[in-house]
Design an enzyme around this catalytic site. Structure first.
Site, short mmCIF file in Angstrom:
data_model
loop_
_atom_site.label_atom_id
_atom_site.label_comp_id
_atom_site.label_asym_id
_atom_site.label_seq_id
_atom_site.Cartn_x
_atom_site.Cartn_y
_atom_site.Cartn_z
N HIS A 113 57.09 10.20 1.54
CA HIS A 113 55.89 10.15 0.72
C HIS A 113 54.86 11.19 1.17
CE1 HIS A 113 52.31 7.93 -1.11
NE2 HIS A 113 53.16 8.04 -2.11
N LYS A 115 52.90 14.75 1.76
CA LYS A 115 52.61 15.95 0.99
C LYS A 115 52.04 17.00 1.95
CE LYS A 115 52.34 12.54 -2.27
NZ LYS A 115 52.23 11.09 -2.00
N ASP A 120 53.43 30.61 6.41
CA ASP A 120 53.39 31.61 7.48
C ASP A 120 52.85 31.06 8.80
OD1 ASP A 120 54.48 33.49 5.81
OD2 ASP A 120 52.56 34.37 5.24
N HIS A 292 44.08 7.86 -7.31
CA HIS A 292 45.31 8.07 -6.54
C HIS A 292 45.00 8.53 -5.13
CE1 HIS A 292 49.37 9.98 -5.74
NE2 HIS A 292 49.72 8.86 -6.33
N LYS A 294 43.63 8.82 -1.12
CA LYS A 294 43.84 8.11 0.14
C LYS A 294 42.91 8.74 1.19
CE LYS A 294 48.10 8.67 -2.05
NZ LYS A 294 48.02 7.59 -2.97
N ASP A 299 31.06 6.22 9.81
CA ASP A 299 29.82 6.77 10.38
C ASP A 299 29.63 8.21 9.91
OD1 ASP A 299 29.23 4.33 11.51
OD2 ASP A 299 30.11 4.82 13.45
#
Length: 403
Positions: A113, A115, A120, A292, A294, A299
């Site tokens: 899952h 991404k 380089d 969608h 996350k 603080d």
């Protein structure tokens, strides 16, 4: 891989596909030596086709291109799409591919899952955005609201090593020296001195790293906690930590799905509303489009952006990657955005609203919470398998529909 804090990184917040895809595609277009790409979903739409053409061009000019896709999430690529990549020299591999059984896919759990994109060894991207047009505004009402970060600095080496560690199941890659003609892409950084640590969740050496960083930050919170998470159904420890923070006067804000891409998602989250609201946690439902994202902040210094939801799949089964960022400027940038989201595009959830029908929902809440809480352990009863990478050959055509 033992995670370590890395200082003096540049970081830029990327909101939605409008910011993410141009940055990613520009980095790929300027690649001269190596492209490492991990993703859950690639759709064969305008975004997926542009990605394909840029990777083909990179491979044709001698760039080493390694693509790792999930065998469940990226299951609809056509034979022609795969053939074009393969013919150009792109190395495309699927994580845990599995054929259908009785017309159904069987590899539902322990998905890739993450991404991650590394170009380089100098430029990195981490977040929750897949390569699909549903992350763009012009997709329509169901376009996703999502986040990623563009980074440069020492943390990129950790991102690269994380992908290579997965690739090493098939081959070992040698560290390559950088060449004089490599040029740094300009980065409109929100901060250029951020300290970061890469948190990987896997089913072997790092099963709890992401959750552990969340718990440590929430426990130490003194002023504010803001979490924007698409699929919110964490375990009891994290829920209790949020409630305890609100009790001691921390301003705890949750931004959750109000327009779900999957109806069961909002149902599961709403089962927790009463538990959290009665101790002062503020809950906002984002209703403009499916959330969608996350991301979270604590603080004025701690933030995280990545692929991990706060649900049993992400916290106990899937392979995930989050960056934890210690930086006041980046935290302020993310906080300003989430505050505007709450004020302008969200509906606050009141305790009165959450208590409607509570008398008949209470048993359902109890049973559902404990079922989902123990769900990862129940999945563990299934026959064990060894996660693997399998090359997608041009004569093969995956079947099934990604979700």
């Amino acid at each position: 891989m033992n995670a370590q804090w890395r200082a003096d990184n540049q970081v830029q917040l990327l909101i939605n596909g409008e910011a993410y895809f141009p940055s990613v595609f520009a980095a790929i277009e300027q690649a001269r030596e190596e492209i490492l790409l991990e993703t859950f979903i690639i759709y064969e739409d305008k975004v997926g086709r542009q990605l394909q053409q840029l990777l083909i061009s990179a491979a044709q000019r001698g760039v080493r291109v390694e693509m790792l896709v999930d065998g469940y999430g990226t299951a609809d690529l056509s034979a022609n799409y795969i053939k074009a990549l393969s013919d150009a020299g792109v190395h495309l591999q699927a994580f845990d591919p599995s054929p259908k059984r009785l017309g159904m896919r069987t590899n539902l759990f322990r998905r890739l899952h993450r991404k991650i994109l590394v170009v380089d060894g100098e430029i990195g991207f981490v977040g929750g955005i897949n390569f699909s047009a549903d992350h763009l505004n012009d997709f329509g009402p169901m376009a996703k609201q999502d986040y990623a970060v563009h980074v440069r600095g020492p943390i990129v080496t950790d991102l690269r090593n994380a992908t290579l560690a997965l690739l090493e199941q098939c081959t070992r890659l040698q560290q390559r020296s950088r060449r004089w003609w490599q040029r740094a892409l300009p980065l409109a950084a929100d901060s250029d001195q951020a300290s970061m640590i890469l948190c990987i969740r896997d089913n072997q050496d790092h099963p709890n790293d992401i959750e552990r960083h969340y718990l440590k930050a929430l426990d130490a919170a003194r002023e504010r906690i803001t979490i924007a998470n698409a699929y919110f159904f964490p375990g009891y420890r994290l829920l209790r930590t949020l409630r305890n923070a609100a009790r001691r006067g921390v301003k705890v804000t949750l931004v959750l799905q109000g327009r779900p891409d999957m109806p069961w998602v909002r149902l599961c989250s709403r089962l927790l509303y009463n538990y959290l609201l009665r101790d002062g946690v503020r809950i906002f439902e984002y209703c403009e489009r499916p959330l969608h994202g996350k991301v979270a902040l604590v603080d004025h210094h701690w933030s995280t952006v990545g692929s991990s939801n706060l649900d049993p799949l992400s916290l106990a089964l899937n392979l995930e990657a989050n960056l934890v960022i210690h930086d006041v400027s980046f935290n302020a940038c993310l906080h300003e955005h989430l505050q505007a989201l709450c004020v302008q595009r969200c509906k606050p959830v009141s305790l009165q609203r959450a208590l409607r029908g509570h008398w008949w929902r209470a048993p359902l809440i109890f049973l559902t919470f404990h079922f989902i809480r123990h769900f990862p352990a129940m999945v563990g009863w299934l026959p064990a398998h060894i996660p693997r990478l399998q090359p997608l050959l041009r004569e093969q055509q995956p079947t099934g529909k990604a979700t």
